[in-house]
Design a protein around this motif. Structure first.
Motif, mmCIF file in Angstrom:
data_model
loop_
_atom_site.group_PDB
_atom_site.id
_atom_site.type_symbol
_atom_site.label_atom_id
_atom_site.label_comp_id
_atom_site.label_asym_id
_atom_site.label_seq_id
_atom_site.Cartn_x
_atom_site.Cartn_y
_atom_site.Cartn_z
ATOM 1 N N LYS A 167 0.821 -1.207 0.000
ATOM 2 C CA LYS A 167 0.000 0.000 0.000
ATOM 3 C C LYS A 167 0.860 1.264 0.000
ATOM 4 C CE LYS A 167 -3.716 0.379 2.611
ATOM 5 N NZ LYS A 167 -4.615 0.643 3.764
ATOM 6 N N ALA A 168 1.916 1.281 0.817
ATOM 7 C CA ALA A 168 2.768 2.468 0.902
ATOM 8 C C ALA A 168 3.393 2.796 -0.454
ATOM 9 C CB ALA A 168 3.854 2.261 1.955
ATOM 10 N N ALA A 169 3.831 1.760 -1.172
ATOM 11 C CA ALA A 169 4.443 1.974 -2.479
ATOM 12 C C ALA A 169 3.429 2.494 -3.484
ATOM 13 C CB ALA A 169 5.073 0.674 -2.979
ATOM 14 N N MET A 170 2.191 1.972 -3.448
ATOM 15 C CA MET A 170 1.167 2.420 -4.389
ATOM 16 C C MET A 170 0.780 3.861 -4.107
ATOM 17 S SD MET A 170 -0.543 1.144 -7.014
ATOM 18 C CE MET A 170 -0.486 2.683 -7.935
ATOM 19 N N ILE A 171 0.630 4.211 -2.848
ATOM 20 C CA ILE A 171 0.304 5.595 -2.499
ATOM 21 C C ILE A 171 1.449 6.522 -2.899
ATOM 22 C CG2 ILE A 171 -0.052 7.196 -0.564
ATOM 23 C CD1 ILE A 171 -1.631 4.976 0.820
ATOM 24 N N SER A 172 2.673 6.090 -2.641
ATOM 25 C CA SER A 172 3.834 6.894 -3.005
ATOM 26 C C SER A 172 3.900 7.122 -4.517
ATOM 27 C CB SER A 172 5.114 6.195 -2.530
ATOM 28 O OG SER A 172 6.267 6.914 -2.933
ATOM 29 N N ALA A 173 3.591 6.090 -5.300
ATOM 30 C CA ALA A 173 3.604 6.222 -6.762
ATOM 31 C C ALA A 173 2.551 7.225 -7.226
ATOM 32 C CB ALA A 173 3.376 4.864 -7.407
#
Length: 298
Positions: free
Chosen positions: A241-247
């Motif tokens: 989730k953190a990576a998707m939000i960051s992207a």
């Protein structure tokens, strides 16, 4: 597969209901008297044109995407970055339960990526050079997870089905309403004219197809926005989730005009934003809404 079957059954029920309504109001008898040979023939004609065109487009989608973007398929990795890219796509595809897609890179300054193809096991995933240069590997992995989510969800096929169905009804209704309008303008409200279909009729039909097509585009765009939320959720599951939000935040910070051709713009990771009524035609929800949806756990 069940989702597509239910979708087809639903639209078949809609078509049957429309046929019953036409029978009850005597529309098919009216059409038969003017050379249509029955409402069923007209509906079949509209379905062949509407659905056929959509599925031909789907069958050609990979070829057209490669040609329009200049995407280069990675057959043999030339460097460590391409090797990493293939490895991430392979891992996401395995986790999602689909066949390994073709992986490509296309030259464009904007941060974007897209997935297309006629089936879950014969898809294409492509990323722009701008995205690879502007995002770190965790963010790129999330974007790839998003695109793999589109493939695994069968979004290309479902979008084609929806587009085909609305095309069918646009063609069908434009000709039915066009007959009524042409008859009314000519002062022939009775059945004393065996045939119609002159220049005036065809102009009316063309105008009606444009008008009905606008409303149909709203339906297709609404589905396209909904599937973006599902693809974001898939990216979150596959890459975190953190990576998707960051992207998505990185996209938001550097968001500009997309270089993707209009024919495949709906398959990109991000699309153009609009205000007012134009929002109804957006293929992608605003990035802040997508980020909020992920944070809320939806």
């Amino acid at each position: 597969m069940m989702r597509i079957a239910l979708f087809l059954i639903t639209n078949l029920a809609v078509m049957l209901l429309l046929g019953i309504v036409c029978r009850l109001f005597g529309i098919d008898q009216w059409a038969a008297a003017r050379g249509y040979g029955g409402m069923g023939n007209l509906l079949a004609f509209a379905a062949v044109i509407g659905m056929g065109g959509s599925f031909i487009s789907l069958a050609m989608s990979k070829t057209m995407a490669k040609m329009s973007t200049g995407a280069q398929i990675i057959d043999q990795p030339r460097n460590a970055d391409e090797q990493w890219l293939l490895g991430v796509v392979a891992r996401h595809a395995q986790q999602a339960g689909i066949g390994m897609p073709e992986v490509a890179i296309y030259d464009a300054p904007d941060m974007n990526a897209f997935a297309t193809g006629a089936s879950r096991n014969h898809a294409l995933v492509a990323v722009s050079t701008g995205l690879l240069q502007s995002m770190d590997r965790e963010q790129v992995s999330a974007v790839l997870g998003h695109e793999i989510g589109h493939v695994a969800n069968g979004d290309m096929v479902t979008l084609t089905l929806i587009q085909g169905v609305v095309n069918t009804f646009v063609i069908f209704l434009a000709r039915i309403v066009g007959r009524f309008v042409d008859s009314w303008l000519s002062g022939n409200r009775d059945n004393d004219r065996e045939e119609a279909g002159g220049l005036g009729y065809f102009i009316i039909v063309m105008v009606l197809e444009l008008v009905f097509g606008l409303f149909a585009s709203m339906i297709v765009a609404a589905f396209s926005r909904w599937r973006e939320f599902r693809a974001d959720a898939a990216g979150s599951r596959l890459a975190g989730k953190a990576a998707m939000i960051s992207a998505l935040q990185r996209l938001q910070a550097g968001h500009g005009d997309s270089s993707l051709p209009k024919s495949i713009a709906a398959f990109g990771i991000a699309g153009p934003l609009s205000q007012g009524l134009k929002r109804l035609f957006m293929s992608h929800p605003p990035l802040d809404e997508r980020i909020q949806r992920l944070r809320a756990g939806h």
